[in-house]
Design an enzyme around this catalytic site. Structure first.
Site, PDB file in Angstrom:
ATOM      1  N   LYS A  26       0.843  -1.196   0.000  1.00  0.00           N
ATOM      2  CA  LYS A  26       0.000   0.000   0.000  1.00  0.00           C
ATOM      3  C   LYS A  26       0.880   1.248   0.000  1.00  0.00           C
ATOM      4  O   LYS A  26       1.862   1.321   0.736  1.00  0.00           O
ATOM      5  CB  LYS A  26      -0.925   0.006   1.226  1.00  0.00           C
ATOM      6  CG  LYS A  26      -1.932  -1.133   1.234  1.00  0.00           C
ATOM      7  CD  LYS A  26      -2.848  -1.068   2.431  1.00  0.00           C
ATOM      8  CE  LYS A  26      -3.859  -2.207   2.399  1.00  0.00           C
ATOM      9  NZ  LYS A  26      -4.781  -2.162   3.566  1.00  0.00           N
TER      10      LYS A  26
ATOM     11  N   LYS B 140      -5.493  -5.163  -5.870  1.00  0.00           N
ATOM     12  CA  LYS B 140      -6.653  -5.315  -4.992  1.00  0.00           C
ATOM     13  C   LYS B 140      -7.291  -3.942  -4.822  1.00  0.00           C
ATOM     14  O   LYS B 140      -6.750  -3.066  -4.153  1.00  0.00           O
ATOM     15  CB  LYS B 140      -6.215  -5.883  -3.642  1.00  0.00           C
ATOM     16  CG  LYS B 140      -7.317  -6.050  -2.619  1.00  0.00           C
ATOM     17  CD  LYS B 140      -6.751  -6.704  -1.366  1.00  0.00           C
ATOM     18  CE  LYS B 140      -7.788  -6.784  -0.259  1.00  0.00           C
ATOM     19  NZ  LYS B 140      -8.093  -5.434   0.294  1.00  0.00           N
TER      20      LYS B 140
END
Length: 570
Positions: A448, A499
């Protein structure tokens, strides 16, 4: 002769007149008279040689590459209406400042469903402070730190950002030490030593063995405290991304290509990686589109109705009586659409094990009223993969504290299913600091882009994962904005998967649309390749080897050409 001479002179006159008109048009278009007047007025006290030298310097700057002149941080609202950070980049181009681009970075805060009001208020104050501090860092200091740098020099930009952040970390440490030193020492009372527990009652002769629940189970470890995040750190990641995007904009190239060049230095390997990654991502995006046209249940009466709501991640919350019901629902929808699970579509389950733990009972609550121990969860996942082999990935099947169960699950499923760590992984900065991916057993990590993570950090962490033969999965955070740069990060850095969350709301749809745009670019350029079928047989040897190793053994390359060769051998 006279007529010819006059005609020649007339032609020369017309050519000169045409040149004068072109020169006048150029001067007017570029406003040269005004610029010269300003320069002469500002240097009226200089000698003619000085004026000419100043003019020479002025015009020589026109040939210089664009350089950063202004970076602006602003608080904006994300997809949930919560504050996050936006960064704008301006550069000097031919002696004039020009706005180039902007990016938004999500905050690291997780969204907790049904949280208590006091928890929400405290988190709101923390979020505001994090964003406001980042804005101050950018507007007061970072602009000066990066002023004059060429955006394409990403390494130097990130180096200066790291140095700046290290100074902020040191300042925060000194401030906390000063606060502790100013506090009055409080004498702690002497510890009270509890009396020893009474001995267990002796077992009477002839007494039958008790039930299994009398056996002592291992105590459930408490959750690890979250990694401390310095307020303002999101400024580092946002500015790094903004500079990379500015470089791509100025070069008229896609952001993913700019990032790929940072990592690969050439285009052939990049295109081979991109064609596989985007193709795999698009396969998972195809089913929901026709599904929405036919209804959530695909027109199949036997399927349970979707009676819930859409979560903040864009996922449908449905009512179900067994763990298998959602899988059967998806299976029925795909069957109605003529899609075969395991061939046309594959599934990954975001188990979110850290959210399932009921600490009062020391067990995972997989459904309301259904608790399972960590060992029982291993059996549950193995049964699911046995029944539904089209599940190719399990994300965060356990808490990161349950390392023994990670090992057991990897040994059981590594040759059939990807085991991915998301919340169970450290942050990018910690991974790079310790140079150790984890002691847990898994195939890959969800990366992330938050806080102080720079573009150079992302290049380094993907190199580290590739060297360990781990998969890199780029994922969005809970608090997403409509900025689509995450897709370019994933494609450019060769992530195996991405994702993004459900197919709803603008902050996610912009990213899916960006995936489609990249696909179109690759098709038009002839770089679009083939589809790769998943074959986990080459994980079997590694799964056995890792039982006696501290780190994962080598997996086969994730590049599509080598995977196809290995599949052909199998």
């Amino acid at each position: 002769m006279g007529d010819e001479g006059g005609s020649r002179r007339g032609g020369i006159t017309r050519d000169l007149q045409k040149l004068k008109q072109q020169a006048m048009a150029y001067y007017q278009e570029n406003d040269v008279p005004r610029k010269l007047e300003e320069l002469l007025n500002s240097t009226f006290y200089l000698q003619p040689a000085d004026v000419y030298g100043h003019l020479a310097n002025y015009f020589s700057k026109l040939a210089k590459p664009p350089s950063i002149c202004k970076i602006v941080g602003k608080p904006i609202l994300d997809g949930l209406g919560l504050p996050t950070l936006q960064v704008e980049i301006s550069c000097i181009i031919q002696n004039f400042p020009k706005y180039i681009c902007s990016v938004a970075i999500p905050t690291h805060f997780e969204i907790v469903e049904n949280a208590l009001p006091e928890v929400l208020d405290a988190e709101e104050a923390e979020r505001d402070q994090a964003v406001n501090t980042a804005v101050q860092w950018i507007n007061l200091s970072i602009t000066e730190e990066l002023w004059g740098l060429v955006p394409s020099n990403q390494a130097e930009v990130d180096h200066r950002l790291r140095i700046f952040f290290e100074h902020k970390v040191q300042e925060d440490k000194e401030r906390k030490e000063l606060e502790r030193s100013q506090e009055e020492p409080v004498l702690a009372p002497p510890p009270v030593i509890p009396p020893p527990p009474p001995p267990p009652p002796s077992k009477k002769k002839g007494q039958k063995a008790g039930r299994r629940d009398t056996l002592l189970e291992k105590p459930v470890l408490p959750p690890e405290p979250p990694e401390p995040v310095l307020h303002g750190s999101m400024a580092i990641g946002a500015v790094s991304l903004a500079v990379a995007k500015a470089s791509a904009t100025l070069a008229s190239t896609p952001l993913y290509l700019t990032l790929a060049l940072l990592k690969h230095d050439q285009g052939i390997e990049l295109l081979l990686e991109i064609q596989k990654q985007v193709n795999r991502a698009m396969e998972t995006l195809q089913p929901p589109k026709p599904e929405t046209k036919k209804g959530h249940n695909g027109g199949k009466r036997a399927q349970p109705p979707i009676t819930g709501k859409v979560s903040h991640l864009g996922c449908l919350t449905i009512n179900y009586d067994t763990v298998e019901q959602p899988l059967l629902l998806i299976q029925g929808i795909c069957s109605n659409l003529g899609l075969e699970l395991g061939v046309n579509v594959h599934l990954a389950i975001n188990c979110a094990g850290h959210e399932l733990m009921d600490y009062s009972k020391g067990k995972y609550e997989v459904m309301v009223g259904t608790q399972k121990s960590a060992a029982e969860m291993v059996e549950l996942y193995v049964d699911l993969i046995n029944k539904y082999p089209f599940i190719i990935a399990l994300i965060d099947p356990f808490r990161k504290e349950d390392s023994e169960q990670w090992d057991s699950l990897y040994a059981a499923l590594a040759s059939r299913c990807y085991i991915i760590a998301g919340a169970a992984s450290r942050s990018v900065s910690k991974l790079l600091e310790y140079r150790n991916i984890s002691t847990l057993k898994f195939h890959g990590l969800i990366i992330k882009h938050t806080n102080q993570t720079t573009m150079s950090d992302l290049v380094e962490i993907t190199h580290l994962l590739n060297g360990k033969k781990h998969l890199a999965v780029f994922g969005s955070t809970d608090s997403e904005s409509s900025d689509d740069s995450l897709v370019d990060l994933a494609v450019g850095l060769g992530a195996r998967f991405i994702k993004l969350g459900g197919l709803s709301r603008g902050e996610r749809m912009t990213k899916y649309n960006r995936l489609l745009a990249i696909e179109e670019e690759l098709v038009q350029s002839g770089a679009w390749g083939f589809s790769e079928e998943h074959n986990f047989s080459f994980f079997q040897e590694d799964a056995t080897a890792t039982m006696a190793e501290e780190t994962l053994g080598p997996l086969d390359s994730i590049f599509p050409t080598e995977v196809v060769e290995e599949s052909a051998k199998a």
